[in-house]
Scaffold this motif. Structure first.
Motif, PDB file in Angstrom:
ATOM      1  N   CYS A  71      -1.243  16.710  78.153  1.00 62.13           N
ATOM      2  CA  CYS A  71      -0.324  15.560  78.611  1.00 62.13           C
ATOM      3  C   CYS A  71       1.077  15.796  77.722  1.00 62.13           C
ATOM      4  CB  CYS A  71      -0.739  14.130  78.346  1.00 62.13           C
ATOM      5  SG  CYS A  71      -1.879  13.480  79.477  1.00 62.13           S
ATOM      6  N   LEU A  72       0.928  16.074  76.650  1.00 60.84           N
ATOM      7  CA  LEU A  72       2.290  16.538  75.875  1.00 60.84           C
ATOM      8  C   LEU A  72       3.015  17.738  76.447  1.00 60.84           C
ATOM      9  CD1 LEU A  72       3.841  15.210  73.590  1.00 60.84           C
ATOM     10  CD2 LEU A  72       2.336  16.728  71.858  1.00 60.84           C
ATOM     11  N   LYS A  73       1.996  18.605  76.743  1.00 62.84           N
ATOM     12  CA  LYS A  73       2.788  19.948  77.023  1.00 62.84           C
ATOM     13  C   LYS A  73       3.416  19.843  78.496  1.00 62.84           C
ATOM     14  CE  LYS A  73       0.347  23.009  79.341  1.00 62.84           C
ATOM     15  NZ  LYS A  73      -0.518  23.881  79.789  1.00 62.84           N
ATOM     16  N   MET A  74       2.944  19.090  79.502  1.00 66.12           N
ATOM     17  CA  MET A  74       3.342  18.840  80.665  1.00 66.12           C
ATOM     18  C   MET A  74       4.555  17.939  80.697  1.00 66.12           C
ATOM     19  SD  MET A  74       1.488  20.561  83.010  1.00 66.12           S
ATOM     20  CE  MET A  74       1.901  19.563  84.527  1.00 66.12           C
ATOM     21  N   ALA A  75       4.379  16.812  79.852  1.00 67.09           N
ATOM     22  CA  ALA A  75       5.513  15.776  79.934  1.00 67.09           C
ATOM     23  C   ALA A  75       6.982  16.581  79.298  1.00 67.09           C
ATOM     24  CB  ALA A  75       5.317  14.588  78.763  1.00 67.09           C
ATOM     25  N   MET A  76       6.719  17.543  78.434  1.00 58.77           N
ATOM     26  CA  MET A  76       7.784  18.137  77.634  1.00 58.77           C
ATOM     27  C   MET A  76       8.149  19.209  78.348  1.00 58.77           C
ATOM     28  SD  MET A  76       8.426  15.929  75.418  1.00 58.77           S
ATOM     29  CE  MET A  76       7.646  14.550  75.108  1.00 58.77           C
ATOM     30  N   THR A  77       7.524  19.714  79.134  1.00 65.73           N
ATOM     31  CA  THR A  77       7.980  21.076  79.895  1.00 65.73           C
ATOM     32  C   THR A  77       8.300  20.739  81.407  1.00 65.73           C
ATOM     33  OG1 THR A  77       5.755  21.993  79.973  1.00 65.73           O
ATOM     34  CG2 THR A  77       6.811  22.829  78.189  1.00 65.73           C
ATOM     35  N   HIS A  91       6.655   6.484  84.501  1.00 61.31           N
ATOM     36  CA  HIS A  91       5.559   7.757  84.275  1.00 61.31           C
ATOM     37  C   HIS A  91       5.619   8.376  83.051  1.00 61.31           C
ATOM     38  CE1 HIS A  91       3.489  11.152  85.802  1.00 61.31           C
ATOM     39  NE2 HIS A  91       4.687  11.865  85.025  1.00 61.31           N
ATOM     40  N   PHE A  92       6.750   8.666  82.585  1.00 61.45           N
ATOM     41  CA  PHE A  92       7.103   9.636  81.132  1.00 61.45           C
ATOM     42  C   PHE A  92       6.399   9.025  80.208  1.00 61.45           C
ATOM     43  CE2 PHE A  92       9.320  12.012  78.094  1.00 61.45           C
ATOM     44  CZ  PHE A  92       9.307  13.282  78.408  1.00 61.45           C
ATOM     45  N   ARG A  93       6.614   7.571  80.262  1.00 61.93           N
ATOM     46  CA  ARG A  93       6.191   6.690  78.897  1.00 61.93           C
ATOM     47  C   ARG A  93       4.609   6.691  78.881  1.00 61.93           C
ATOM     48  NH1 ARG A  93       8.543   2.215  80.399  1.00 61.93           N
ATOM     49  NH2 ARG A  93      10.398   2.821  79.110  1.00 61.93           N
ATOM     50  N   CYS A 134       0.042  10.673  87.850  1.00 62.68           N
ATOM     51  CA  CYS A 134       0.170  12.082  87.970  1.00 62.68           C
ATOM     52  C   CYS A 134      -0.105  12.629  89.318  1.00 62.68           C
ATOM     53  CB  CYS A 134      -0.475  13.004  86.851  1.00 62.68           C
ATOM     54  SG  CYS A 134       0.251  12.715  85.135  1.00 62.68           S
ATOM     55  N   ARG A 135      -0.978  11.932  90.024  1.00 61.77           N
ATOM     56  CA  ARG A 135      -1.737  12.236  91.494  1.00 61.77           C
ATOM     57  C   ARG A 135      -0.412  12.121  92.147  1.00 61.77           C
ATOM     58  NH1 ARG A 135      -6.228   9.841  89.590  1.00 61.77           N
ATOM     59  NH2 ARG A 135      -8.079  11.005  89.825  1.00 61.77           N
ATOM     60  N   GLU A 136       0.558  11.296  92.063  1.00 63.07           N
ATOM     61  CA  GLU A 136       1.743  11.032  93.023  1.00 63.07           C
ATOM     62  C   GLU A 136       2.677  11.894  92.944  1.00 63.07           C
ATOM     63  OE1 GLU A 136       3.027   6.987  92.248  1.00 63.07           O
ATOM     64  OE2 GLU A 136       0.772   6.044  92.518  1.00 63.07           O
ATOM     65  N   LEU A 137       2.654  12.844  91.955  1.00 61.40           N
ATOM     66  CA  LEU A 137       3.695  13.862  91.720  1.00 61.40           C
ATOM     67  C   LEU A 137       3.096  15.530  91.932  1.00 61.40           C
ATOM     68  CD1 LEU A 137       5.171  12.466  88.302  1.00 61.40           C
ATOM     69  CD2 LEU A 137       6.000  12.043  90.746  1.00 61.40           C
ATOM     70  N   GLY A 139       2.644  19.257  91.210  1.00 63.36           N
ATOM     71  CA  GLY A 139       2.606  20.157  90.154  1.00 63.36           C
ATOM     72  C   GLY A 139       1.661  19.448  88.811  1.00 63.36           C
ATOM     73  N   MET A 140       0.997  18.569  89.055  1.00 65.23           N
ATOM     74  CA  MET A 140       0.429  17.715  87.788  1.00 65.23           C
ATOM     75  C   MET A 140      -1.185  17.804  88.078  1.00 65.23           C
ATOM     76  SD  MET A 140       3.047  16.592  86.466  1.00 65.23           S
ATOM     77  CE  MET A 140       2.449  15.479  85.062  1.00 65.23           C
ATOM     78  N   GLU A 141      -1.574  18.626  88.706  1.00 58.15           N
ATOM     79  CA  GLU A 141      -3.026  18.776  88.717  1.00 58.15           C
ATOM     80  C   GLU A 141      -3.601  18.929  87.479  1.00 58.15           C
ATOM     81  OE1 GLU A 141      -1.043  20.705  90.730  1.00 58.15           O
ATOM     82  OE2 GLU A 141      -1.104  19.669  92.323  1.00 58.15           O
ATOM     83  N   GLU A 142      -3.327  19.823  86.739  1.00 56.70           N
ATOM     84  CA  GLU A 142      -3.742  20.087  85.296  1.00 56.70           C
ATOM     85  C   GLU A 142      -4.011  18.665  84.575  1.00 56.70           C
ATOM     86  OE1 GLU A 142      -3.437  23.163  81.282  1.00 56.70           O
ATOM     87  OE2 GLU A 142      -1.665  22.944  82.920  1.00 56.70           O
ATOM     88  N   CYS A 143      -2.899  18.027  84.678  1.00 55.42           N
ATOM     89  CA  CYS A 143      -2.811  16.715  83.771  1.00 55.42           C
ATOM     90  C   CYS A 143      -3.851  15.576  84.415  1.00 55.42           C
ATOM     91  CB  CYS A 143      -1.552  16.078  83.747  1.00 55.42           C
ATOM     92  SG  CYS A 143      -1.030  14.940  82.623  1.00 55.42           S
ATOM     93  N   VAL A 144      -3.978  15.630  85.802  1.00 58.25           N
ATOM     94  CA  VAL A 144      -4.818  14.759  86.357  1.00 58.25           C
ATOM     95  C   VAL A 144      -6.281  15.143  86.085  1.00 58.25           C
ATOM     96  CG1 VAL A 144      -5.735  14.152  88.736  1.00 58.25           C
ATOM     97  CG2 VAL A 144      -3.476  14.350  88.391  1.00 58.25           C
ATOM     98  N   GLN A 145      -6.516  16.337  86.070  1.00 58.58           N
ATOM     99  CA  GLN A 145      -7.876  16.726  85.802  1.00 58.58           C
ATOM    100  C   GLN A 145      -8.304  16.452  84.204  1.00 58.58           C
ATOM    101  OE1 GLN A 145      -8.597  20.988  86.169  1.00 58.58           O
ATOM    102  NE2 GLN A 145     -10.960  20.784  85.831  1.00 58.58           N
ATOM    103  N   ALA A 146      -7.397  16.719  83.446  1.00 62.62           N
ATOM    104  CA  ALA A 146      -7.849  16.541  81.881  1.00 62.62           C
ATOM    105  C   ALA A 146      -7.689  14.913  81.626  1.00 62.62           C
ATOM    106  CB  ALA A 146      -6.419  17.000  81.168  1.00 62.62           C
ATOM    107  N   CYS A 147      -6.982  14.211  82.340  1.00 58.48           N
ATOM    108  CA  CYS A 147      -7.025  12.734  82.132  1.00 58.48           C
ATOM    109  C   CYS A 147      -8.266  11.903  82.758  1.00 58.48           C
ATOM    110  CB  CYS A 147      -5.755  12.005  82.663  1.00 58.48           C
ATOM    111  SG  CYS A 147      -4.206  12.191  82.063  1.00 58.48           S
ATOM    112  N   ASP A 148      -8.496  12.559  83.896  1.00 59.69           N
ATOM    113  CA  ASP A 148      -9.862  12.053  84.539  1.00 59.69           C
ATOM    114  C   ASP A 148     -11.123  12.414  83.747  1.00 59.69           C
ATOM    115  OD1 ASP A 148      -8.776  10.874  86.720  1.00 59.69           O
ATOM    116  OD2 ASP A 148      -9.088  12.787  87.986  1.00 59.69           O
TER     117      ASP A 148
END
Length: 159
Positions: A71-77, A91-93, A134-137, A139-148
């Motif tokens: 989440c931190l990496k995806m948000a900041m990059t 979303h960012f928050r 993240c599902r709504e955006l 390129g966020m699949e990695e974040c969705v998977q980690a959060c789930d």
């Protein structure tokens, strides 16, 4: 520290940690904190000293750590690079909040806090909200998977 079998850390009362450490992304210091918690728990005869509970807790700690990083990496990059909806305040928050609660949840579990289960419940709710956002955006699949994965693991620990 040996990996793949009980670590064998020893307390001053002669109890040992029987946790299996499989290479968590946490530093050895954090693993040692978990061992001391397990030993302390075992000496008091509490239920969390079972191998299953230790394994479940370690899995949750690992899922929290992974979610924090992603989440931190995806948000900041990714999000900052993409702009637009990726950096809308809500979303960012949420992504930054998710990263922080995951790190805090892992730390509470590592310390053997009596509040771990309650914090895991909150962590699960925030991770689920982050995954949904993240599902709504793109390129966020990695974040969705980690959060789930983290939400599921934290729900189990909170139960």
């Amino acid at each position: 520290m040996q990996r793949g079998k009980g670590c064998g850390s020893l307390s001053n009362r002669g109890s040992t940690c029987d946790a299996v450490h499989t290479g968590s992304i946490f530093a050895e210091y954090d693993v040692m904190l978990l061992c001391h918690f397990i030993i302390f728990d075992k000496e008091l005869g509490m239920k969390n000293s079972s191998s299953m509970a230790v394994s479940e807790m370690q899995s949750c700690i690992d899922a929290c750590a992974q979610c924090h990083q992603i989440c931190l990496k995806m948000a900041m990059t990714h999000c900052l690079k993409m702009g637009g909806k990726h950096v809308e305040p809500d979303h960012f928050r949420l992504m930054v909040n998710c990263a922080e609660i995951c790190q805090t949840s892992a730390n509470f579990q590592l310390s053997g806090s009596a509040f771990s289960a309650r914090l895991c419940a909150v962590c699960a709710d925030i991770c689920q909200a982050c995954a949904d956002s993240c599902r709504e955006l793109d390129g966020m699949e990695e974040c969705v998977q980690a959060c789930d994965a983290c939400a599921s693991s934290c729900r189990s620990m909170a139960a």
